[in-house]
Design a protein around this motif. Structure first.
Motif, short mmCIF file in Angstrom:
data_model
loop_
_atom_site.label_atom_id
_atom_site.label_comp_id
_atom_site.label_asym_id
_atom_site.label_seq_id
_atom_site.Cartn_x
_atom_site.Cartn_y
_atom_site.Cartn_z
N LYS A 195 -6.81 7.58 5.28
CA LYS A 195 -6.49 7.12 6.63
C LYS A 195 -5.05 6.65 6.76
N GLY A 196 -4.41 6.40 5.62
CA GLY A 196 -3.01 5.96 5.65
C GLY A 196 -2.01 7.10 5.58
N TYR A 197 -2.52 8.35 5.58
CA TYR A 197 -1.59 9.47 5.50
C TYR A 197 -0.72 9.51 6.76
N GLY A 198 0.59 9.65 6.54
CA GLY A 198 1.53 9.69 7.65
C GLY A 198 2.13 8.34 7.99
N PHE A 199 1.75 7.28 7.22
CA PHE A 199 2.27 5.95 7.50
C PHE A 199 3.18 5.43 6.38
N SER A 200 3.60 6.33 5.50
CA SER A 200 4.56 5.99 4.46
C SER A 200 5.78 6.89 4.64
N PHE A 252 -0.42 -0.33 0.04
CA PHE A 252 -0.96 -0.01 1.37
C PHE A 252 -0.93 1.49 1.64
N TYR A 253 -1.00 2.27 0.59
CA TYR A 253 -0.81 3.71 0.71
C TYR A 253 -1.90 4.38 1.55
N ASP A 254 -3.08 3.78 1.58
CA ASP A 254 -4.19 4.37 2.35
C ASP A 254 -4.56 3.51 3.56
N ASP A 255 -3.65 2.68 4.01
CA ASP A 255 -3.93 1.72 5.07
C ASP A 255 -3.19 2.11 6.36
N PRO A 256 -3.91 2.46 7.41
CA PRO A 256 -3.25 2.87 8.65
C PRO A 256 -2.69 1.72 9.47
#
Length: 384
Positions: free
Chosen positions: A213-218, A181-185
């Motif tokens: 779009k998932g940057y900042g959610f990992s 889910f690395y690119d999943d917001p």
């Protein structure tokens, strides 16, 4: 009558077995189940039978070619060279008979837990056989064939349109779930684990923040080797509250590996049962504040199956049900398993004091972990 918590269990979940000598031993699930029953902490009406996951459900995360390879491997029909390309037949993840079926039961158990929570049949659900967080889309890894946590998250997204917070306190980084889910917001992953400098899988640095779009959610909080209770819990509690407040999830799914314990033979951390009484308490409070109580918990790592896993996982269930066992362990359980245990079984729910010598670098380790925590959460502060 609705139960606030359900416990997903049947003997079908015990068939995931690589060999008699492999460190991953699903007997630990039975040990925890029996400890809860013998302690009077688990009633019949709280137990829910799992189902097998379908191929279509598994292929929400895993490639069809990989699923077919797992099936053929379990029948003894997969070429060794091809098997190795899929991560099967390695020292970590050996091939065993009916491995697809055994893995499908574990995935199905976690999906059973998901449906109970998301359909409002219970607030909390526990699937101790799950938490196989190292499995990748087309490859087995780190004792994990199918990644039930990733499948459960994708299932919640598709079926319930949910924003999911995944929290992983296994000593090993939750790499398979993070990368899925690395690119999943709509999915936020938080992993508190031993630094990959010395430990498999070697990932989980603070710089792994997501992509697109998932940057900042990992979020990753890699703690130093020999980290003790106070520092581990400081990193866990603060990061979980801040990440949950930032992400505002609809549901929380936690992976509750208990291999950060000092006794665990595969890791280098120094936490005790104190940590495993607090981890679920904090998760429950966060779920109550942000998710209406919706909390799904799985097992995960844990390789001292006698002295650590049964107590730690039992306590996870007890916290779900507002119970706080202490003092003597159930005598029936001790009598049943003492002759088979590799080590003397702890007589109490708590660890004895002084199970390890004082860590000489405690202050330095604590300071390093705080600095790591600050860097990991910096993006939240920056955005606010």
């Amino acid at each position: 009558m609705k139960n606030d918590s359900v416990f997903v269990y049947s003997p079908d979940l015990l068939g995931y077995k690589f060999s008699d000598t492999h460190p991953f031993n699903q007997l630990r699930v039975q040990l925890a189940y029996e400890l809860l029953r013998d302690s009077g902490c688990l009633d019949d009406d709280q137990i829910v039978l799992p189902r097998q996951a379908t191929d279509e459900e598994i292929m929400m995360i895993h490639d069809s070619g990989y699923v077919e390879a797992v099936k053929q491997a379990g029948k003894g029909q997969l070429n060794r060279e091809i098997a190795l390309n899929y991560g099967l037949g390695t020292e970590d993840t050996p091939i065993f008979p009916n491995m697809h079926e055994a893995s499908s039961w574990i995935v199905g158990a976690t999906l059973t837990a998901v449906d109970h929570v998301m359909e409002g049949k219970s607030k909390h659900a526990l699937s101790l056989s799950g938490g196989l967080h190292h499995g990748f889309r087309g490859k087995a890894s780190g004792f994990c064939i199918y990644n039930d946590s990733s499948i459960a998250i994708e299932y919640m997204k598709r079926k319930y349109n949910a924003r999911v917070l995944y929290v992983d306190t296994d000593a090993h980084h939750g790499d398979g779930v993070q990368w899925a889910f690395y690119d999943d917001p709509d999915v936020c992953t938080l992993s508190i684990h031993e630094t990959g400098r010395y430990l498999f899988p070697g990932t989980g640095s603070i710089h792994e923040k997501g992509a697109g779009k998932g940057y900042g959610f990992s979020f990753n909080v890699p703690v130093d080797a020999f980290t003790e209770d106070e520092s581990f819990l400081e990193c866990y509690e603060r990061s979980l509250w801040e990440v949950a407040d930032f992400f505002k999830p609809d549901v929380i799914i936690t992976q509750n590996g208990v291999d950060a314990h000092y006794y665990d033979p595969l890791t280098h951390l120094s936490v005790t049962m104190k940590t495993y009484t607090e981890i679920p308490r904090i998760a429950k409070k966060v779920a109550e504040k942000y998710c209406g109580g919706r909390w799904i918990a799985t097992g995960g790592g844990g390789y001292d199956i006698w002295r650590v896993v049964p107590r730690a996982w039992s306590y996870l269930w007890c916290v779900m049900n507002d119970q706080a066992p202490s003092g003597q362990i159930a005598e029936n359980w001790l009598k049943r398993w003492t002759s088979e245990a590799k080590y003397p079984l702890p007589p109490t729910w708590e660890d004895e004091s002084g199970i390890y010598k004082p860590i000489p670098r405690k202050e330095e380790i604590t300071s390093k972990n705080r600095a790591t925590l600050e860097k990991s959460l910096y993006s939240i502060k920056k955005s606010s």
